[in-house]
Design an enzyme around this catalytic site. Structure first.
Site, PDB file in Angstrom:
ATOM      1  N   LYS A 172      -4.562  -2.225  -5.087  1.00 43.77           N
ATOM      2  CA  LYS A 172      -3.805  -2.194  -6.340  1.00 43.77           C
ATOM      3  C   LYS A 172      -2.828  -3.350  -6.393  1.00 43.77           C
ATOM      4  O   LYS A 172      -2.133  -3.633  -5.411  1.00 43.77           O
ATOM      5  CB  LYS A 172      -3.014  -0.890  -6.436  1.00 43.77           C
ATOM      6  CG  LYS A 172      -3.879   0.285  -6.774  1.00 43.77           C
ATOM      7  CD  LYS A 172      -3.002   1.457  -7.143  1.00 43.77           C
ATOM      8  CE  LYS A 172      -3.798   2.728  -7.103  1.00 43.77           C
ATOM      9  NZ  LYS A 172      -2.961   3.903  -7.360  1.00 43.77           N
ATOM     10  N   VAL A 177      -6.512   6.167  -9.858  1.00 43.17           N
ATOM     11  CA  VAL A 177      -7.959   6.153 -10.119  1.00 43.17           C
ATOM     12  C   VAL A 177      -8.676   7.221  -9.286  1.00 43.17           C
ATOM     13  O   VAL A 177      -8.162   7.664  -8.257  1.00 43.17           O
ATOM     14  CB  VAL A 177      -8.577   4.764  -9.830  1.00 43.17           C
ATOM     15  CG1 VAL A 177      -8.066   3.724 -10.811  1.00 43.17           C
ATOM     16  CG2 VAL A 177      -8.315   4.319  -8.388  1.00 43.17           C
ATOM     17  N   ASP A 193      -2.539   1.075  -1.787  1.00 46.93           N
ATOM     18  CA  ASP A 193      -1.495   1.080  -2.820  1.00 46.93           C
ATOM     19  C   ASP A 193      -0.252   0.415  -2.237  1.00 46.93           C
ATOM     20  O   ASP A 193      -0.097  -0.800  -2.322  1.00 46.93           O
ATOM     21  CB  ASP A 193      -1.261   2.527  -3.271  1.00 46.93           C
ATOM     22  CG  ASP A 193      -0.298   2.625  -4.440  1.00 46.93           C
ATOM     23  OD1 ASP A 193       0.146   1.571  -4.926  1.00 46.93           O
ATOM     24  OD2 ASP A 193       0.016   3.737  -4.868  1.00 46.93           O
TER      25      ASP A 193
HETATM   26  P1  5GP Z   1      -0.749   3.664   0.509  1.00 45.58           P
HETATM   27  O1  5GP Z   1      -0.304   4.110   1.871  1.00 45.58           O
HETATM   28  O2  5GP Z   1      -1.433   2.326   0.533  1.00 45.58           O
HETATM   29  O3  5GP Z   1       0.359   3.722  -0.511  1.00 45.58           O
HETATM   30  O4  5GP Z   1      -1.771   4.758  -0.028  1.00 45.58           O
HETATM   31  C1  5GP Z   1      -3.062   4.826   0.460  1.00 45.58           C
HETATM   32  C2  5GP Z   1      -3.679   6.185   0.271  1.00 45.58           C
HETATM   33  O5  5GP Z   1      -3.161   6.872  -0.886  1.00 45.58           O
HETATM   34  C3  5GP Z   1      -5.169   6.017   0.008  1.00 45.58           C
HETATM   35  O6  5GP Z   1      -5.896   6.037   1.216  1.00 45.58           O
HETATM   36  C4  5GP Z   1      -5.479   7.193  -0.883  1.00 45.58           C
HETATM   37  O7  5GP Z   1      -5.729   8.325  -0.085  1.00 45.58           O
HETATM   38  C5  5GP Z   1      -4.203   7.430  -1.654  1.00 45.58           C
HETATM   39  N1  5GP Z   1      -4.235   6.733  -2.967  1.00 45.58           N
HETATM   40  C6  5GP Z   1      -3.520   5.646  -3.322  1.00 45.58           C
HETATM   41  N2  5GP Z   1      -3.788   5.290  -4.600  1.00 45.58           N
HETATM   42  C7  5GP Z   1      -4.718   6.181  -5.052  1.00 45.58           C
HETATM   43  C8  5GP Z   1      -5.406   6.329  -6.318  1.00 45.58           C
HETATM   44  O8  5GP Z   1      -5.244   5.587  -7.302  1.00 45.58           O
HETATM   45  N3  5GP Z   1      -6.294   7.362  -6.391  1.00 45.58           N
HETATM   46  C9  5GP Z   1      -6.526   8.222  -5.366  1.00 45.58           C
HETATM   47  N4  5GP Z   1      -7.409   9.196  -5.576  1.00 45.58           N
HETATM   48  N5  5GP Z   1      -5.896   8.107  -4.170  1.00 45.58           N
HETATM   49  C10 5GP Z   1      -4.999   7.102  -4.013  1.00 45.58           C
END
Ligand code: 5GP
Length: 184
Positions: free
Chosen positions: A136, A158, A108
């Site tokens: 994303k 999601v 994300d």
């Molecule tokens: P980032 O550090 O890239 O913002 O977030 C990564 C982590 O957030 C992912 O490994 C996951 O655990 C969680 N995450 C981010 N987006 C989603 C989503 O749409 N659904 C779910 N279930 N987890 C998400």
């Protein structure tokens, strides 16, 4: 029953179908097989969300791969990561001179992966790449350098195929939009 795609009102439309997942994961496996010919890459899965992806991806790679897992928690709410990451379970194996591929479920903001990559890079691997199933659309850091990407998806929350809300929905065979209240 709650959790069944046809009967659970918080489960929205399919974002990536199980057929599309299977097909794309086969392609990623073939790419990795070609890129790492004659090597034995170490797949590092990020628990728990990447468990399904790790199982399917590893079987699509025709090389003597090895597995390890890390579990991390990021400070922040369930839907917003802060970039400050705590290691809950570290790797069992030494990374020196290994060809390491981080296997991640979803990117994300990219903050979790940016932290993990930096942390693992300090352990002396011969090479270090990232394979992310879902990315994303949005504002990821441009220096993330994702070598392998399964699908780019719109920025909705999601679930399914490893991804949860409060530990549920991981066993769905497709990735669905989640329409329920934002997890706390
Ligand atoms: P980032 O550090 O890239 O913002 O977030 C990564 C982590 O957030 C992912 O490994 C996951 O655990 C969680 N995450 C981010 N987006 C989603 C989503 O749409 N659904 C779910 N279930 N987890 C998400």
């Amino acid at each position: 029953m709650s959790g069944h795609p046809n009967q659970d009102p918080v489960l929205g439309p399919v974002v990536v179908s199980s057929d599309d997942l299977a097909h794309r994961i086969d392609e990623l496996g073939a790419e990795i097989t070609a890129d790492y010919a004659d090597r034995a890459p170490l797949l590092v899965g990020v628990l728990k969300g990447a468990a399904m992806f790790m199982a399917d991806l590893s079987r699509a790679i025709a090389l003597p791969v090895e597995f390890d897992f890390m579990a991390v928690a990021s400070y922040g709410s369930a839907t917003r990561t802060s970039g400050v990451v705590r290691i809950l379970k570290d790797l069992d194996v030494d990374l020196s001179n290994r060809d390491v591929i981080i296997v991640e479920d979803i990117v994300d903001s990219g903050l979790t992966l940016a932290y993990l990559r930096k942390n693992l890079a300090h352990r002396g691997p011969r090479s270090l790449e990232i394979c992310a199933l879902l990315v994303k659309d949005g504002l990821q850091r441009s220096d993330l350098d994702l070598r392998y990407v399964g699908f780019r998806i719109p920025p909705a929350f999601v679930v399914g195929y490893g991804l949860d809300v409060a530990e549920r929905y991981r066993n769905l065979d497709a990735v669905h939009e989640y329409l329920g209240p934002e997890p706390a």
